[in-house]
Design a protein around this motif. Structure first.
Motif, mmCIF file in Angstrom:
data_model
loop_
_atom_site.group_PDB
_atom_site.id
_atom_site.type_symbol
_atom_site.label_atom_id
_atom_site.label_comp_id
_atom_site.label_asym_id
_atom_site.label_seq_id
_atom_site.Cartn_x
_atom_site.Cartn_y
_atom_site.Cartn_z
ATOM 1 N N VAL A 131 1.086 -1.080 0.184
ATOM 2 C CA VAL A 131 -0.185 0.178 0.003
ATOM 3 C C VAL A 131 0.851 1.095 0.109
ATOM 4 O O VAL A 131 0.656 2.190 -0.670
ATOM 5 C CB VAL A 131 -0.876 0.096 1.258
ATOM 6 N N ALA A 132 1.925 1.179 0.651
ATOM 7 C CA ALA A 132 2.849 2.563 0.846
ATOM 8 C C ALA A 132 3.323 2.760 -0.358
ATOM 9 O O ALA A 132 3.760 4.149 -0.810
ATOM 10 C CB ALA A 132 3.943 2.253 2.142
ATOM 11 N N ILE A 133 3.907 1.908 -1.196
ATOM 12 C CA ILE A 133 4.569 2.007 -2.479
ATOM 13 C C ILE A 133 3.711 2.126 -3.690
ATOM 14 O O ILE A 133 3.762 2.949 -4.555
ATOM 15 C CB ILE A 133 5.648 0.932 -2.577
ATOM 16 N N CYS A 134 2.546 1.373 -3.492
ATOM 17 C CA CYS A 134 1.798 1.406 -4.826
ATOM 18 C C CYS A 134 0.464 2.214 -4.788
ATOM 19 O O CYS A 134 0.180 2.467 -5.664
ATOM 20 C CB CYS A 134 1.211 -0.062 -5.093
ATOM 21 N N ASN A 135 0.089 2.613 -3.494
ATOM 22 C CA ASN A 135 -1.038 3.458 -3.501
ATOM 23 C C ASN A 135 -0.350 4.534 -2.101
ATOM 24 O O ASN A 135 -1.141 4.752 -1.221
ATOM 25 C CB ASN A 135 -2.159 3.001 -2.802
ATOM 26 N N PRO A 136 0.626 5.498 -2.496
ATOM 27 C CA PRO A 136 1.085 6.053 -1.484
ATOM 28 C C PRO A 136 0.253 7.280 -1.029
ATOM 29 O O PRO A 136 0.114 7.679 -0.009
ATOM 30 C CB PRO A 136 2.383 6.951 -2.178
ATOM 31 N N LEU A 137 -0.768 7.849 -2.068
ATOM 32 C CA LEU A 137 -1.765 8.942 -1.618
ATOM 33 C C LEU A 137 -2.733 8.242 -0.661
ATOM 34 O O LEU A 137 -3.152 9.199 0.255
ATOM 35 C CB LEU A 137 -2.194 9.493 -2.902
ATOM 36 N N LEU A 138 -3.061 7.168 -0.884
ATOM 37 C CA LEU A 138 -4.190 6.430 0.028
ATOM 38 C C LEU A 138 -3.593 5.849 1.346
ATOM 39 O O LEU A 138 -4.540 5.407 1.982
ATOM 40 C CB LEU A 138 -4.997 5.707 -0.764
ATOM 41 N N VAL A 141 -5.055 6.778 4.688
ATOM 42 C CA VAL A 141 -6.507 6.406 4.920
ATOM 43 C C VAL A 141 -6.679 4.929 4.881
ATOM 44 O O VAL A 141 -7.466 4.416 5.813
ATOM 45 C CB VAL A 141 -7.311 6.956 3.445
ATOM 46 N N ILE A 142 -5.800 4.099 4.027
ATOM 47 C CA ILE A 142 -6.179 2.678 4.022
ATOM 48 C C ILE A 142 -5.424 2.112 5.464
ATOM 49 O O ILE A 142 -6.159 1.158 6.055
ATOM 50 C CB ILE A 142 -5.373 1.832 2.785
ATOM 51 N N MET A 143 -4.498 2.313 5.568
ATOM 52 C CA MET A 143 -3.629 1.776 6.882
ATOM 53 C C MET A 143 -3.772 2.831 7.958
ATOM 54 O O MET A 143 -2.895 3.060 8.581
ATOM 55 C CB MET A 143 -2.262 1.757 6.461
ATOM 56 N N ASN A 144 -5.101 2.960 8.338
ATOM 57 C CA ASN A 144 -5.289 3.593 9.439
ATOM 58 C C ASN A 144 -5.192 2.683 10.932
ATOM 59 O O ASN A 144 -4.879 1.593 10.714
ATOM 60 C CB ASN A 144 -6.843 4.243 9.535
ATOM 61 N N SER A 145 -4.979 3.379 11.973
ATOM 62 C CA SER A 145 -4.984 2.577 13.064
ATOM 63 C C SER A 145 -5.858 1.439 13.580
ATOM 64 O O SER A 145 -5.343 0.343 14.024
ATOM 65 C CB SER A 145 -4.805 3.580 14.375
ATOM 66 N N LYS A 146 -7.183 1.717 13.142
ATOM 67 C CA LYS A 146 -8.025 0.612 13.172
ATOM 68 C C LYS A 146 -7.700 -0.574 12.503
ATOM 69 O O LYS A 146 -7.731 -1.566 13.040
ATOM 70 C CB LYS A 146 -9.355 1.123 13.031
ATOM 71 N N LEU A 147 -7.566 -0.554 11.229
ATOM 72 C CA LEU A 147 -7.176 -1.569 10.234
ATOM 73 C C LEU A 147 -5.768 -2.270 10.801
ATOM 74 O O LEU A 147 -5.913 -3.415 11.043
ATOM 75 C CB LEU A 147 -6.910 -1.029 8.963
ATOM 76 N N CYS A 148 -4.923 -1.509 11.255
ATOM 77 C CA CYS A 148 -3.436 -2.208 11.851
ATOM 78 C C CYS A 148 -3.870 -3.006 12.877
ATOM 79 O O CYS A 148 -3.296 -4.071 12.926
ATOM 80 C CB CYS A 148 -2.613 -1.131 12.043
ATOM 81 N N VAL A 149 -4.746 -2.446 14.014
ATOM 82 C CA VAL A 149 -5.080 -3.236 15.085
ATOM 83 C C VAL A 149 -5.738 -4.520 14.622
ATOM 84 O O VAL A 149 -5.329 -5.586 15.392
ATOM 85 C CB VAL A 149 -5.739 -2.554 15.984
ATOM 86 N N GLN A 150 -6.731 -4.386 13.882
ATOM 87 C CA GLN A 150 -7.660 -5.525 13.440
ATOM 88 C C GLN A 150 -6.687 -6.713 12.527
ATOM 89 O O GLN A 150 -6.678 -7.825 12.894
ATOM 90 C CB GLN A 150 -8.638 -5.104 12.203
#
Length: 317
Positions: A131-138, A141-150
């Protein structure tokens, strides 16, 4: 001496209540050296990963998804080696180790859970880099803290029901004949060799579970890095390409070490199995790889090196 349960003579089918872990008792002259070596490696693993956990928690510059997963991974490594190495050190002191079926089942249970969790966390880390390299602008939004914990919670919890099923089936079997495990911990292949009768069902289950928890994550990581490399190669500047690749090279090296040794042990044909080689490869992914991991992440990551330098300067000077 190597021995197997399901190949034992029919007249020697006394049910076993304990195993004897042979470990490295076949090289008695090296017991002291091996004890010192493994003790040093264990201390390095505990120290290196503890430092990474601390700096990823307290350094503001490392409060990102990548380092959140790295902190999880380092804590996992401490748990992972602590399932096998303390027991190995104790057995080296007494030349060999008796272990009950219950203790063996518990050790195998936690080892498999932590090994599977490592596969899942490495996959989550690969997704984060994708996500960081292929979708840097998003990315924020994508890798928010909630998703990371999940994602972290899913990695830690998914392996528990899978291995509860496997351990209950494997250890409901009867073990008989020779009780000598030519290994330094209760790993799956040497234990299953001592099961009486037909082991086809158990071996089939092993391959199915290994496919789910090892092969599938490995393929997902390969797909992620295929897209990552494709994206990096399209970057216009050499500096940009070098910076992008440096953010994921450490993870790629760890993936290669861990999955490479694990796949060789558990997926190669039975006809090529050698007890000595199995012990060596098991040693590689249970002890040596966890030693390399904090070294790789520190030496190849400028942010970690800077944060580590500040931390040590604060507490030592």
């Amino acid at each position: 001496m190597e021995c197997t349960g399901h190949n034992s003579p029919l007249g020697n089918l006394t049910a076993l209540v304990e195993f004897i872990l042979i470990g490295f008792s076949d090289v008695p002259n090296l017991q002291g050296f091996l004890f010192g070596l493994f003790l040093i490696l264990y201390i390095i693993i505990l120290t290196g990963n503890s430092l990474i956990i601390m700096i990823t928690k307290i350094d503001p510059s490392l409060q990102t998804p990548m380092y959140f997963f790295l902190g999880n991974f380092s804590f996992l490594e401490i748990c992972y080696v602590s399932v096998t190495v303390p027991r190995l050190l104790a057995d080296l002191c007494r030349q060999y180790g008796n272990i009950s079926l219950l203790a063996c089942a518990i050790q195998m249970f936690f080892f498999l859970i932590l090994a599977d969790t490592e596969c899942f966390i490495l996959t989550a880390m690969a997704y984060d880099r994708y996500v960081a390299i292929c979708n840097p602008l998003l990315y924020p939004v994508i890798m928010n803290s909630k998703l990371c914990v999940q994602l972290a919670a899913a990695c830690w919890c998914t392996a528990i029901p899978i291995n509860t099923l496997f351990i209950s089936i494997a250890f409901s079997s009867t073990f008989c004949g020779c009780n000598r495990l030519n290994h330094f911990f209760c790993d799956v292949p040497p234990v299953i060799q001592l099961v009486c009768g037909d082991t086809f069902t158990i071996e089939l289950l092993i391959y199915v579970l290994a496919t789910i928890v090892v092969a599938v994550p490995f393929v997902l990581i390969l797909v992620s890095y295929g897209k990552i490399i494709s994206t990096i190669l399209k970057l216009p500047s050499a500096t940009g390409r070098a910076k992008a690749f440096s953010t994921c090279s450490s993870h790629l090296m760890v993936v290669t070490l861990f999955f490479g040794s694990g796949i060789i042990v558990h997926f190669r044909p039975k006809s090529t199995h050698s007890i000595g080689m199995d012990k060596f490869f098991s040693l590689f992914y249970t002890v040596l790889t966890p030693v390399f991991n904090p070294i790789i992440y520190c030496l190849r990551n400028k942010d970690v090196m800077v944060a580590l330098g500040k931390f040590l300067q604060k507490w030592i000077v």
